[in-house]
Design an enzyme around this catalytic site. Structure first.
Site, PDB file in Angstrom:
ATOM      1  N   ASP A  31      -2.434  10.820  -6.375  1.00 36.11           N
ATOM      2  CA  ASP A  31      -3.262  10.666  -7.581  1.00 36.11           C
ATOM      3  C   ASP A  31      -4.502  11.548  -7.524  1.00 36.11           C
ATOM      4  O   ASP A  31      -5.480  11.317  -8.251  1.00 36.11           O
ATOM      5  CB  ASP A  31      -3.693   9.199  -7.740  1.00 36.11           C
ATOM      6  CG  ASP A  31      -2.575   8.314  -8.258  1.00 36.11           C
ATOM      7  OD1 ASP A  31      -1.568   8.845  -8.750  1.00 36.11           O
ATOM      8  OD2 ASP A  31      -2.714   7.074  -8.165  1.00 36.11           O
ATOM      9  N   ASP A  84      -2.911  -5.929  -1.400  1.00 31.59           N
ATOM     10  CA  ASP A  84      -2.110  -6.268  -0.225  1.00 31.59           C
ATOM     11  C   ASP A  84      -2.221  -7.748   0.124  1.00 31.59           C
ATOM     12  O   ASP A  84      -1.223  -8.419   0.390  1.00 31.59           O
ATOM     13  CB  ASP A  84      -2.532  -5.399   0.970  1.00 31.59           C
ATOM     14  CG  ASP A  84      -4.039  -5.302   1.140  1.00 31.59           C
ATOM     15  OD1 ASP A  84      -4.780  -5.990   0.402  1.00 31.59           O
ATOM     16  OD2 ASP A  84      -4.499  -4.540   2.007  1.00 31.59           O
TER      17      ASP A  84
END
Length: 322
Positions: A86, A234
């Site tokens: 990105d 996460d």
């Protein structure tokens, strides 16, 4: 009356701190004295694996990362690599160049570019997940240097069908660089040597640490996939998966070296993300945790796990009221 109220508040704060310290001590006992250890196994059949490398403006380390990952001891026909890039700087060009070199050497490596950064890391991981049919997904951040035997050491621990994640222990390549890196190493070593190990041995929930671990793809999908509504995607996905009944394995003996932040600004940014993300996970997952069929110990340990950063507030208030 006001002094009496402050005194009772001070007592509550002491009780909260005592509870937190007691839970940490119990984890320490499990980490040190429990005989439960993952069995050493040999990988007999190599499953398909996709290694995801989420990067954003990592021009100084992206080439090193890709080169190290391509040295993994694993059959090329069973391994694919996704560079989830990105970036908005020269990282794109550097990554593209080395990816082309690796493709010419026969590696199944793909330079994945999205139209925008929606969802940030969680969005990139989810986007890459939809582009692979691999059975297992390994994830490494840009500052990691995984060992070439990483896959052969971790994949055998998926022998049971309900194992959704295998997490390795972080090691540090620059812990002696400064006082700041030494302090970070102490904090992280406590997490990986006491908390993660103690939780795993005691049957409490552990978390995928965002990198240096492997997911079973079906586990990610069953738990609802990567979402960007918290800063710690996460931790969020880890709790959602374990609440669904998936089991996690933590391998203390498998190290994944990485660089620690060397500037105060970088460290503050990291800690802000971890603390705010954990608070967001409390709001999102605490009710589901206590309404689940998990054991009372798992619920208590999970509560302390999610609210770890709150201990700093408790200590601050204790100092003020004392």
């Amino acid at each position: 009356m006001m002094a009496q109220g402050v005194f009772y508040f001070w007592l509550v704060l002491n009780f909260l701190l005592l509870f937190y310290v007691s839970m940490e001590f119990i984890l320490l006992l499990f980490a040190v004295f429990s005989k439960k250890r993952p069995e050493a196994k040999v990988l007999e059949d190599c499953p398909t694996v996709c290694i995801q490398l989420p990067i954003y403006n990592e021009k100084y380390v992206v080439e090193r990362l890709i080169d190290v990952v391509c040295k993994m001891d694993y059959p090329k026909d069973k391994l694919e690599i996704q560079v989830l890039d990105d970036s908005t700087d020269e990282t794109v060009e550097r990554a593209g160049k080395i990816i082309q070199e690796k493709q010419n050497q026969g590696f199944r490596i793909e330079h994945v570019r999205r139209a925008d950064r929606s969802g940030f890391k969680a969005g990139a991981l989810d986007y890459g997940l939809g582009r692979t049919n691999a059975e297992f997904i390994a994830i490494f951040d840009a500052d990691f240097l995984p060992d070439k035997n990483f896959l052969m050491a971790t994949l055998p621990h998926f022998s049971r069908d309900n194992v959704g994640v295998v997490q390795s222990r972080w090691a540090h390549t620059n812990d002696g660089f400064s006082f700041l890196t030494k302090a970070q190493a102490i904090m992280l070593n406590t997490h990986f040597s006491v908390e993660q190990l103690g939780r795993n041995k005691s049957g409490a929930f552990i978390n995928f640490n965002g990198t240096a671990g492997i997911w079973r793809k079906s586990c990610i999908e069953d738990a609802g996939g990567w979402t960007a509504d918290t800063l710690t995607e996460d931790l969020d996905l880890s709790f959602r998966a374990q609440l669904k009944g998936w089991s996690f394995n933590y391998l203390y003996d498998v190290e994944s070296p990485a660089e620690l932040p060397v500037t105060l600004d970088a460290y503050k940014t990291q800690q802000y993300r971890w603390s705010k993300g954990a608070a967001e996970c409390i709001r999102k997952n605490m009710r589901d945790l206590w309404s689940s069929k998990a054991s009372l110990w798992a619920k208590l340990a999970g509560t302390v796990h999610l609210s770890n950063s709150s201990v700093y507030i408790v200590v601050l208030l204790l100092v003020i009221t004392s």
